[in-house]
Scaffold this motif. Structure first.
Motif, PDB file in Angstrom:
ATOM      1  N   LYS A 139      48.556  16.373  27.242  1.00 60.57           N
ATOM      2  CA  LYS A 139      49.703  15.825  26.618  1.00 60.57           C
ATOM      3  C   LYS A 139      50.892  16.402  28.248  1.00 60.57           C
ATOM      4  O   LYS A 139      52.399  15.528  28.479  1.00 60.57           O
ATOM      5  CB  LYS A 139      49.819  17.590  26.140  1.00 60.57           C
ATOM      6  CG  LYS A 139      49.912  16.781  25.236  1.00 60.57           C
ATOM      7  CD  LYS A 139      49.560  18.623  24.150  1.00 60.57           C
ATOM      8  CE  LYS A 139      48.946  18.380  22.607  1.00 60.57           C
ATOM      9  NZ  LYS A 139      49.291  19.971  21.921  1.00 60.57           N
ATOM     10  N   SER A 191      49.623  16.229  36.799  1.00 57.68           N
ATOM     11  CA  SER A 191      48.559  17.169  35.533  1.00 57.68           C
ATOM     12  C   SER A 191      47.517  18.122  36.445  1.00 57.68           C
ATOM     13  O   SER A 191      47.266  19.485  35.298  1.00 57.68           O
ATOM     14  CB  SER A 191      47.631  15.746  34.680  1.00 57.68           C
ATOM     15  OG  SER A 191      46.695  15.450  35.915  1.00 57.68           O
ATOM     16  N   SER A 210      48.434  21.499  34.544  1.00 58.54           N
ATOM     17  CA  SER A 210      48.100  22.022  33.605  1.00 58.54           C
ATOM     18  C   SER A 210      47.000  23.379  33.542  1.00 58.54           C
ATOM     19  O   SER A 210      46.941  24.405  33.325  1.00 58.54           O
ATOM     20  CB  SER A 210      47.164  21.198  33.476  1.00 58.54           C
ATOM     21  OG  SER A 210      46.308  20.372  33.727  1.00 58.54           O
ATOM     22  N   GLN A 227      47.947  24.691  29.869  1.00 57.43           N
ATOM     23  CA  GLN A 227      48.467  23.153  28.968  1.00 57.43           C
ATOM     24  C   GLN A 227      47.698  22.256  29.127  1.00 57.43           C
ATOM     25  O   GLN A 227      47.295  22.819  29.515  1.00 57.43           O
ATOM     26  CB  GLN A 227      49.809  22.031  29.409  1.00 57.43           C
ATOM     27  CG  GLN A 227      51.120  23.262  29.329  1.00 57.43           C
ATOM     28  CD  GLN A 227      52.228  22.895  29.890  1.00 57.43           C
ATOM     29  OE1 GLN A 227      52.087  20.749  30.846  1.00 57.43           O
ATOM     30  NE2 GLN A 227      53.129  24.048  30.237  1.00 57.43           N
ATOM     31  N   SER A 228      47.103  21.311  27.811  1.00 60.81           N
ATOM     32  CA  SER A 228      46.657  20.214  28.042  1.00 60.81           C
ATOM     33  C   SER A 228      46.678  19.004  29.251  1.00 60.81           C
ATOM     34  O   SER A 228      48.070  18.820  29.282  1.00 60.81           O
ATOM     35  CB  SER A 228      46.994  19.997  26.392  1.00 60.81           C
ATOM     36  OG  SER A 228      45.699  18.630  26.604  1.00 60.81           O
ATOM     37  N   THR A 240      42.972   8.215  28.585  1.00 59.81           N
ATOM     38  CA  THR A 240      43.233   9.186  28.442  1.00 59.81           C
ATOM     39  C   THR A 240      43.210   9.518  26.771  1.00 59.81           C
ATOM     40  O   THR A 240      43.716   9.983  25.867  1.00 59.81           O
ATOM     41  CB  THR A 240      44.620   9.764  28.287  1.00 59.81           C
ATOM     42  OG1 THR A 240      45.934   9.101  27.404  1.00 59.81           O
ATOM     43  CG2 THR A 240      44.988  10.602  29.417  1.00 59.81           C
TER      44      THR A 240
END
Length: 103
Positions: A35, A23, A26, A31-32, A100
């Motif tokens: 997500k 992650s 990101s 990007q998120s 999350t």
């Protein structure tokens, strides 16, 4: 019993570590992170299970040999290790979902 516990925590660790480190991408891809975490969790799940059981081909050979030679206890042990690895991966996905804020 020891191998079952190791498979559980290995798949849990592979999935959590892969998603958390993955992650970080990101930050570079705009990007998120949340997500991306969900997407990575779905993509990595099968690999976490395969890693936890020690590779797919050797375990498939053991299962095949167990069925062909009638060693049901050997097949049952392998299936327990596989189920344990699956449960570890499922727990990791559940933890990611909870941490999350859900889907």
């Amino acid at each position: 019993m020891q191998r079952i516990i190791i498979a559980f925590f290995t798949s849990l660790g592979v999935l959590l570590g892969g998603v958390l480190v993955g992650s970080l991408a990101s930050a570079f891809t705009q990007q998120s992170p949340i997500k991306l975490m969900f997407k990575l969790a779905k993509d990595i799940k099968l690999w976490a299970i395969a890693t936890a059981i020690g590779g797919t081909f050797s375990n498939l050979r053991v299962l095949e040999g167990g069925f062909m030679e009638g060693k049901i206890s050997l097949v049952a042990k392998q299936l327990l290790v596989l189920i344990s690895a699956f449960l570890g991966a499922q727990l990791a996905i559940w933890l990611i979902t909870i941490l999350t804020g859900g889907k």
